[in-house]
Design an enzyme around this catalytic site. Structure first.
Site, PDB file in Angstrom:
ATOM      1  N   CYS A 108      74.301  24.653 117.641  1.00  0.00           N
ATOM      2  CA  CYS A 108      72.925  25.138 117.424  1.00  0.00           C
ATOM      3  C   CYS A 108      72.094  24.118 116.678  1.00  0.00           C
ATOM      4  CB  CYS A 108      72.956  26.481 116.707  1.00  0.00           C
ATOM      5  SG  CYS A 108      73.881  26.447 115.166  1.00  0.00           S
TER       6      CYS A 108
ATOM      7  N   GLY B 184      73.489  33.697 118.751  1.00  0.00           N
ATOM      8  CA  GLY B 184      73.463  33.378 120.177  1.00  0.00           C
ATOM      9  C   GLY B 184      72.110  32.845 120.593  1.00  0.00           C
ATOM     10  N   SER B 185      71.774  33.045 121.857  1.00  0.00           N
ATOM     11  CA  SER B 185      70.552  32.446 122.415  1.00  0.00           C
ATOM     12  C   SER B 185      69.321  33.285 122.077  1.00  0.00           C
ATOM     13  CB  SER B 185      70.691  32.341 123.932  1.00  0.00           C
ATOM     14  OG  SER B 185      70.757  33.649 124.477  1.00  0.00           O
TER      15      SER B 185
ATOM     16  N   GLU C  79      70.578  34.639 114.398  1.00  0.00           N
ATOM     17  CA  GLU C  79      70.888  33.207 114.256  1.00  0.00           C
ATOM     18  C   GLU C  79      70.873  32.633 115.658  1.00  0.00           C
ATOM     19  OE1 GLU C  79      71.141  31.572 111.558  1.00  0.00           O
ATOM     20  OE2 GLU C  79      71.802  32.916 109.970  1.00  0.00           O
TER      21      GLU C  79
ATOM     22  N   LYS D   6      81.757  41.857 118.320  1.00  0.00           N
ATOM     23  CA  LYS D   6      82.002  41.504 119.729  1.00  0.00           C
ATOM     24  C   LYS D   6      81.807  39.996 119.909  1.00  0.00           C
ATOM     25  CE  LYS D   6      79.548  41.098 123.433  1.00  0.00           C
ATOM     26  NZ  LYS D   6      80.243  39.972 124.095  1.00  0.00           N
TER      27      LYS D   6
ATOM     28  N   GLU E 165      66.075  24.169 124.495  1.00  0.00           N
ATOM     29  CA  GLU E 165      67.430  23.816 124.060  1.00  0.00           C
ATOM     30  C   GLU E 165      68.275  23.475 125.290  1.00  0.00           C
ATOM     31  OE1 GLU E 165      69.846  27.063 122.492  1.00  0.00           O
ATOM     32  OE2 GLU E 165      70.601  25.733 120.935  1.00  0.00           O
TER      33      GLU E 165
ATOM     34  N   GLY F 273      68.940  37.277 121.857  1.00  0.00           N
ATOM     35  CA  GLY F 273      68.501  37.702 120.523  1.00  0.00           C
ATOM     36  C   GLY F 273      67.353  38.698 120.613  1.00  0.00           C
TER      37      GLY F 273
HETATM   38  P1  NAD Z   1      74.282  34.290 124.523  1.00  0.00           P
HETATM   39  O1  NAD Z   1      73.024  34.765 123.921  1.00  0.00           O
HETATM   40  O2  NAD Z   1      74.358  34.166 125.994  1.00  0.00           O
HETATM   41  O3  NAD Z   1      75.500  35.222 124.083  1.00  0.00           O
HETATM   42  C1  NAD Z   1      75.800  35.455 122.733  1.00  0.00           C
HETATM   43  C2  NAD Z   1      76.472  36.799 122.615  1.00  0.00           C
HETATM   44  O4  NAD Z   1      75.551  37.812 122.967  1.00  0.00           O
HETATM   45  C3  NAD Z   1      77.679  36.997 123.533  1.00  0.00           C
HETATM   46  O5  NAD Z   1      78.680  37.673 122.820  1.00  0.00           O
HETATM   47  C4  NAD Z   1      77.115  37.868 124.636  1.00  0.00           C
HETATM   48  O6  NAD Z   1      78.081  38.644 125.279  1.00  0.00           O
HETATM   49  C5  NAD Z   1      76.163  38.737 123.843  1.00  0.00           C
HETATM   50  N1  NAD Z   1      75.107  39.394 124.613  1.00  0.00           N
HETATM   51  C6  NAD Z   1      74.406  38.913 125.646  1.00  0.00           C
HETATM   52  N2  NAD Z   1      73.526  39.842 126.096  1.00  0.00           N
HETATM   53  C7  NAD Z   1      73.678  40.931 125.323  1.00  0.00           C
HETATM   54  C8  NAD Z   1      73.078  42.232 125.285  1.00  0.00           C
HETATM   55  N3  NAD Z   1      72.128  42.577 126.149  1.00  0.00           N
HETATM   56  N4  NAD Z   1      73.481  43.108 124.349  1.00  0.00           N
HETATM   57  C9  NAD Z   1      74.433  42.772 123.444  1.00  0.00           C
HETATM   58  N5  NAD Z   1      75.060  41.566 123.456  1.00  0.00           N
HETATM   59  C10 NAD Z   1      74.681  40.644 124.375  1.00  0.00           C
HETATM   60  O7  NAD Z   1      74.591  32.900 123.810  1.00  0.00           O
HETATM   61  P2  NAD Z   1      75.781  31.897 124.152  1.00  0.00           P
HETATM   62  O8  NAD Z   1      75.449  31.217 125.433  1.00  0.00           O
HETATM   63  O9  NAD Z   1      77.088  32.603 124.001  1.00  0.00           O
HETATM   64  O10 NAD Z   1      75.688  30.872 122.929  1.00  0.00           O
HETATM   65  C11 NAD Z   1      74.844  29.774 122.907  1.00  0.00           C
HETATM   66  C12 NAD Z   1      73.622  30.032 122.055  1.00  0.00           C
HETATM   67  O11 NAD Z   1      74.015  30.412 120.733  1.00  0.00           O
HETATM   68  C13 NAD Z   1      72.779  28.792 121.874  1.00  0.00           C
HETATM   69  O12 NAD Z   1      71.409  29.122 121.996  1.00  0.00           O
HETATM   70  C14 NAD Z   1      73.097  28.353 120.447  1.00  0.00           C
HETATM   71  O13 NAD Z   1      72.109  27.558 119.857  1.00  0.00           O
HETATM   72  C15 NAD Z   1      73.254  29.678 119.778  1.00  0.00           C
HETATM   73  N6  NAD Z   1      73.990  29.564 118.506  1.00  0.00           N
HETATM   74  C16 NAD Z   1      73.297  29.722 117.331  1.00  0.00           C
HETATM   75  C17 NAD Z   1      73.945  29.566 116.114  1.00  0.00           C
HETATM   76  C18 NAD Z   1      73.190  29.712 114.821  1.00  0.00           C
HETATM   77  O14 NAD Z   1      73.826  29.861 113.799  1.00  0.00           O
HETATM   78  N7  NAD Z   1      71.864  29.660 114.801  1.00  0.00           N
HETATM   79  C19 NAD Z   1      75.318  29.273 116.084  1.00  0.00           C
HETATM   80  C20 NAD Z   1      75.994  29.120 117.282  1.00  0.00           C
HETATM   81  C21 NAD Z   1      75.310  29.270 118.490  1.00  0.00           C
END
Ligand code: NAD
Length: 516
Positions: A303, A247-248, A269, A194, A405, A252
């Site tokens: 990130c 993601g965040s 990640e 997803k 962040e 996470g």
């Molecule tokens: P986010 O956590 O808001 O969303 C990431 C994903 O999680 C999206 O697909 C979202 O729909 C999904 N999601 C959200 N809530 C969920 C739930 N309850 N159940 C299942 N899925 C859910 O993050 P974002 O704003 O899309 O991305 C930015 C973040 O990602 C930043 O913190 C960035 O540092 C991090 N990031 C990390 C890496 C890495 O490799 N460490 C790489 C890229 C981005």
């Protein structure tokens, strides 16, 4: 509607049609070899460059997650029926499906994600790199023979989980998609992925093109929708036996909790607050160029962004002043413009969050050397989420801007007195994703690198990343690893097989060899 927005809408409509996604609302899911419309509420995408509506599509919902998971299980069985070398050949051959579509894919992502077109082209090329690299691993996942102290032959095989669930963010949708798909299938799994609801289409197109290139039907499924609906349904599906999340930290935690409830392992990640440490003996010109690229590439939505610049006190003023001047030279502009080096932030929420954090920092005593506002000289139609490259000084380590962040083009600079002080400042955060050391003193550079609590450390460099080298974090930056052999191993479980070889073996009652 502005001319620019009209143009972007039309261009996006053409691209969706080219890839077969055009319909009343776009076909935003790729399941079992078919493009399907979502079944839930409408999700509207906004053009990050203009702030105007681009297109709406429908949330997939839990029924499509069910469909995708069943397809992935069937696809996985077919996949594992092939020999390991055949799987490797098919992964390489699948890249043929992308051929001739790279530029269109880059254009599609540039419009939806608001990323400069040159960055999107580079991202497309990563898909190839990752599939080629992991294709090579397919027939090299050797097991081991363990010299156990009994008459048994004991060997270990690497067994796939079955169906894995993957969830990715909006900042590098094509990179993160291929980054996780390639090792997952190389290890023998089927996948339901997803993407972020804000960048839904590129992953669908990639999966479709790879399947056109020869991957088995249903092996890879892409399902689009909100985190709280479609994402949650994915994490809770009983057939998903491993969760990989990019993601965040906030989301996470939810993913890891959902996994823990079902005793399903996860890889997280997450975000970062990486320290970029410049010693007075560094080549300052290179360090400043590195600091600029570390934070302002991708408008800071990376990130590993070098968002905390730590500079030895004797050169603090010269480094920060040069960085501010360099920041002012960055070509900020429309994502589709070839000259653009930095585009808008991807969405309103992110824009508002970054502006709020800058304002709060200034209120608590930080000083703007440059930025903190809309960039000058943008075309009139660029009414979207642009923020000028921003450098803040007079920052103290306890400020929110020094700890959280930002995920925007904002760097905070702090001075340090000596090596020990630099290390203390660098490690004074809950994150631990990356960091860099700039110094011509080789011994010191290695000494400091070894003491940084970060998954990746660069010396006299920044952001060098390869699919061959393990990547991941400490603390709030997550756990588990992606890329390289470590990333591959996350997608399989070691299975230990014991074969009795003695001519007249007697089966012991209990553990047999004195254990327990
Ligand atoms: P986010 O956590 O808001 O969303 C990431 C994903 O999680 C999206 O697909 C979202 O729909 C999904 N999601 C959200 N809530 C969920 C739930 N309850 N159940 C299942 N899925 C859910 O993050 P974002 O704003 O899309 O991305 C930015 C973040 O990602 C930043 O913190 C960035 O540092 C991090 N990031 C990390 C890496 C890495 O490799 N460490 C790489 C890229 C981005």
């Amino acid at each position: 509607m502005t001319v620019l927005s009209q143009h972007a809408r039309e261009q996006l409509a053409d691209l969706l049609a080219r890839f077969g996604l055009a319909s009343v609302t776009p076909l935003s899911n790729w399941i079992d070899g078919h493009l399907l419309e979502g079944e839930g509420e409408e999700i509207t995408l906004i053009n990050p460059a203009t702030g105007e509506t681009l297109v709406s599509y429908r949330d997939a919902g839990s029924a499509l997650i069910e469909h995708a998971t069943q397809a992935a299980a069937r696809g996985q069985r077919q996949w594992m029926a092939l020999t390991a070398s055949e799987r490797g050949r098919r992964m390489n051959a699948a890249l043929g499906g992308l051929k001739g579509h790279e530029e269109a894919l880059a254009q599609l992502e540039s419009i939806v994600a608001g990323k400069p077109i040159r960055d999107c082209r580079a991202e497309v090329s990563k898909v190839r790199e990752m599939f080629e690299y992991y294709a090579g691993w397919c027939d090299k996942q050797h097991g081991e023979v363990i010299p156990v102290p009994t008459s048994h032959l004991n060997y270990v095989r690497h067994v796939p989980y079955g169906v894995v669930g993957q969830i990715t963010p909006w900042n590098a949708p094509m990179f993160t998609c291929a980054w996780q798909l390639a090792p997952a299938i190389a290890a023998g799994n089927g996948v339901v992925l997803k993407p972020s609801e804000l960048t839904p289409f590129s992953s669908v197109v990639i999966a479709k093109l790879l399947e056109n290139g020869g991957l088995p039907q249903g092996l890879i499924n892409i399902v689009n929708g909100l985190g709280k609906t479609t994402g949650a349904a994915l994490t809770e599906h009983p057939w998903i036996s491993k969760l990989v999340f990019v993601g965040s930290p906030q989301s996470g935690r939810l993913i890891a909790e959902a996994g823990a409830r079902r005793l399903v392992p996860s890889v997280l990640e997450l975000g970062g607050k990486s320290a970029n440490i410049v010693f007075a003996d560094a080549r300052l010109e290179e360090a400043v160029a590195g600091a600029q690229a570390a934070i302002f590439a991708a408008a800071g939505q990376s990130c590993v962004a070098g968002s905390r610049l730590l500079v030895e006190r004797s050169v603090f003023e010269v480094v920060t002043t040069r960085l501010a001047r360099a920041a002012e030279q960055i070509q900020v502009g429309l994502p589709g413009d070839e000259a653009t080096r930095m585009g808008p932030l991807q969405n309103r929420h992110q824009f508002e969050q970054v502006m709020r954090m800058i304002d709060a920092a200034v209120e608590s005593g930080a000083r703007l050397l440059t930025g903190g506002c809309r960039p000058l000289g943008l075309p009139e139609e660029a009414q979207g989420y642009f923020i000028a490259p921003t450098v803040l000084v007079d920052v103290t380590p306890d400020m929110e801007i020094a700890q959280q962040e930002v995920f925007g083009p904002v760097v905070v600079a702090m001075a340090f007195n000596d090596e020990a002080h630099a290390i203390r400042l660098a490690n004074e955060t809950r994150f631990g994703l990356a960091g860099a050391v700039w110094s011509q003193d080789v011994a010191r550079a290695h000494r400091v690198a070894g003491q940084l609590r970060a998954g990746t450390v660069w010396i006299n460099s920044y952001k060098a990343i390869s699919v061959m080298s393990p990547f991941g974090g400490f603390g709030d930056s997550g756990f588990g690893r992606s890329s390289g052999l470590d990333g591959l191993r996350e997608y399989s479980v070691p299975q230990s097989v014991w074969v009795e070889t003695a001519p007249e073996a007697s089966v012991a009652f209990g553990y047999g060899s004195g254990v327990g």
